[in-house]
Design a protein around this motif. Structure first.
Motif, short mmCIF file in Angstrom:
data_model
loop_
_atom_site.label_atom_id
_atom_site.label_comp_id
_atom_site.label_asym_id
_atom_site.label_seq_id
_atom_site.Cartn_x
_atom_site.Cartn_y
_atom_site.Cartn_z
N HIS A 39 19.69 108.98 169.84
CA HIS A 39 20.65 110.03 170.18
C HIS A 39 21.20 110.74 168.95
N GLY A 40 20.73 110.33 167.76
CA GLY A 40 21.14 111.03 166.55
C GLY A 40 22.60 110.84 166.19
N VAL A 41 23.16 109.71 166.59
CA VAL A 41 24.57 109.47 166.27
C VAL A 41 24.80 108.00 165.91
N THR A 42 25.84 107.79 165.13
CA THR A 42 26.44 106.47 165.02
C THR A 42 27.75 106.56 165.81
N ALA A 43 27.95 105.60 166.72
CA ALA A 43 29.10 105.64 167.61
C ALA A 43 30.00 104.44 167.38
N VAL A 44 31.28 104.68 167.47
CA VAL A 44 32.28 103.60 167.43
C VAL A 44 33.14 103.76 168.68
N PHE A 45 33.24 102.68 169.44
CA PHE A 45 34.07 102.74 170.65
C PHE A 45 35.44 102.15 170.40
N ILE A 46 36.43 102.85 170.88
CA ILE A 46 37.81 102.39 170.83
C ILE A 46 38.21 102.06 172.26
N GLU A 47 38.50 100.80 172.49
CA GLU A 47 38.82 100.36 173.86
C GLU A 47 40.30 100.57 174.13
N LEU A 48 40.58 101.35 175.16
CA LEU A 48 41.95 101.49 175.65
C LEU A 48 42.04 100.73 176.98
N PRO A 49 43.24 100.50 177.48
CA PRO A 49 43.33 99.73 178.72
C PRO A 49 42.61 100.37 179.91
N ALA A 96 24.23 124.20 192.76
CA ALA A 96 24.54 125.03 193.93
C ALA A 96 25.84 125.80 193.75
N ALA A 97 26.76 125.21 192.96
CA ALA A 97 28.04 125.87 192.69
C ALA A 97 27.95 126.84 191.52
N GLY A 98 26.75 126.98 190.94
CA GLY A 98 26.57 127.95 189.87
C GLY A 98 26.81 127.43 188.47
N ALA A 99 26.95 126.12 188.31
CA ALA A 99 27.15 125.56 186.97
C ALA A 99 25.80 125.25 186.34
N ARG A 100 25.73 125.44 185.03
CA ARG A 100 24.47 125.23 184.32
C ARG A 100 24.38 123.81 183.76
N VAL A 101 23.24 123.20 183.99
CA VAL A 101 22.96 121.88 183.42
C VAL A 101 22.15 122.11 182.15
N LEU A 102 22.52 121.45 181.06
CA LEU A 102 21.82 121.66 179.79
C LEU A 102 20.45 120.98 179.80
N GLY A 103 19.56 121.50 178.94
CA GLY A 103 18.23 120.90 178.80
C GLY A 103 17.37 121.15 180.02
N SER A 104 16.50 120.21 180.31
CA SER A 104 15.52 120.38 181.39
C SER A 104 16.15 120.25 182.76
N GLY A 105 17.36 119.70 182.80
CA GLY A 105 17.98 119.45 184.10
C GLY A 105 17.65 118.07 184.64
N GLU A 106 16.75 117.37 183.96
CA GLU A 106 16.44 115.99 184.36
C GLU A 106 17.34 115.04 183.58
N PRO A 107 17.92 114.03 184.23
CA PRO A 107 18.78 113.10 183.50
C PRO A 107 18.00 112.37 182.40
N LYS A 108 18.70 112.09 181.30
CA LYS A 108 18.13 111.26 180.24
C LYS A 108 18.90 109.95 180.20
N ILE A 109 18.33 108.98 179.52
CA ILE A 109 19.05 107.71 179.37
C ILE A 109 20.01 107.86 178.19
N GLY A 110 21.30 107.73 178.49
CA GLY A 110 22.32 107.97 177.48
C GLY A 110 22.56 106.77 176.58
N ALA A 111 23.59 106.89 175.76
CA ALA A 111 23.89 105.87 174.75
C ALA A 111 24.28 104.54 175.39
N HIS A 112 24.66 104.57 176.66
CA HIS A 112 25.04 103.31 177.32
C HIS A 112 23.92 102.76 178.20
#
Lengths: 134, 134
Positions: A39-49, A96-112
């Motif tokens: 994903h081209g990132v280094t991620a740090v998660f901050i856990e909140l309640p 259907a509501a007219g919002a644009r999905v980025l990329g191909s429109g097919e879901p990718k597997i995200g960082a989680h």
């Protein structure tokens, strides 16, 4: 349709400094950096309640947040991520509501490790929205 | 120190259009507009299962978000609000850590009727942070 706020992502130019700031000044529970070369990132998660903050720093070439940091050298809020139950149904409802999905429109597997889509910020008041199938 | 994420605030140039977008395209639970003349905003809260999104639109002259919308005409993520147990203790810890508190440094009564402070975005990677005593 949208469920929990999974995280708020903040792009930062100096990951160590940002971690120290959240840990020492805000007293937050700051995790270890996770390199995510796919994903081209280094991620740090901050856990909140009730949710998470995700600090993002570019990793490698062609990082998706490199351009954002060029425009915002001090960093800034990059996106929010909402959970959805069924990402394909969510996508179809959004289109259907007219919002644009980025990329191909097919879901990718995200960082989680879960399917994600991003929505065009111009359709949501300049706010980049990630949808993650929970 | 910081506890729950109370809300993410998004400044919007057209409140009706933004409400329709969150309700119809994202299927969110969008509240009624609340005029807050003391804070120079009209706010709409979107209730998520674990936190809130706050849509902000300028109200009256000298709105604190008018300048933001001039720089970001389409809108954008404006701030995040974290809950703290004791806002004076939080302020003192932040100042000791070198973070700048905006304004006089004395808490004001925020839009939810609770004491709030704002922290300088330059000290937090371009992210404006509100602290609210829960």
């Amino acid at each position: 349709m949208i469920g929990r706020l999974n995280h708020v992502a903040i792009a930062v130019p100096d990951l160590d400094a940002a971690c120290a700031r959240y840990r020492d000044a805000l007293g937050a529970n700051v995790g270890a950096p996770q390199e995510e070369p796919d994903h081209g990132v280094t991620a740090v998660f901050i856990e909140l309640p009730n949710t998470k903050i995700e600090l993002l720093h570019p990793l490698g070439e062609n990082s998706p947040i490199a351009g954002f940091l060029e425009k915002n050298p001090s960093g800034g809020m990059h996106h929010v991520c909402y959970e959805v139950e069924d990402i394909l149904a969510a996508r179809d409802q959004l289109k259907a509501a007219g919002a644009r999905v980025l990329g191909s429109g097919e879901p990718k597997i995200g960082a989680h490790g879960k399917p994600v889509l991003f929505l065009h910020p111009k359709d949501f008041n300049g706010c980049l929205i990630e949808l993650e199938q929970a």
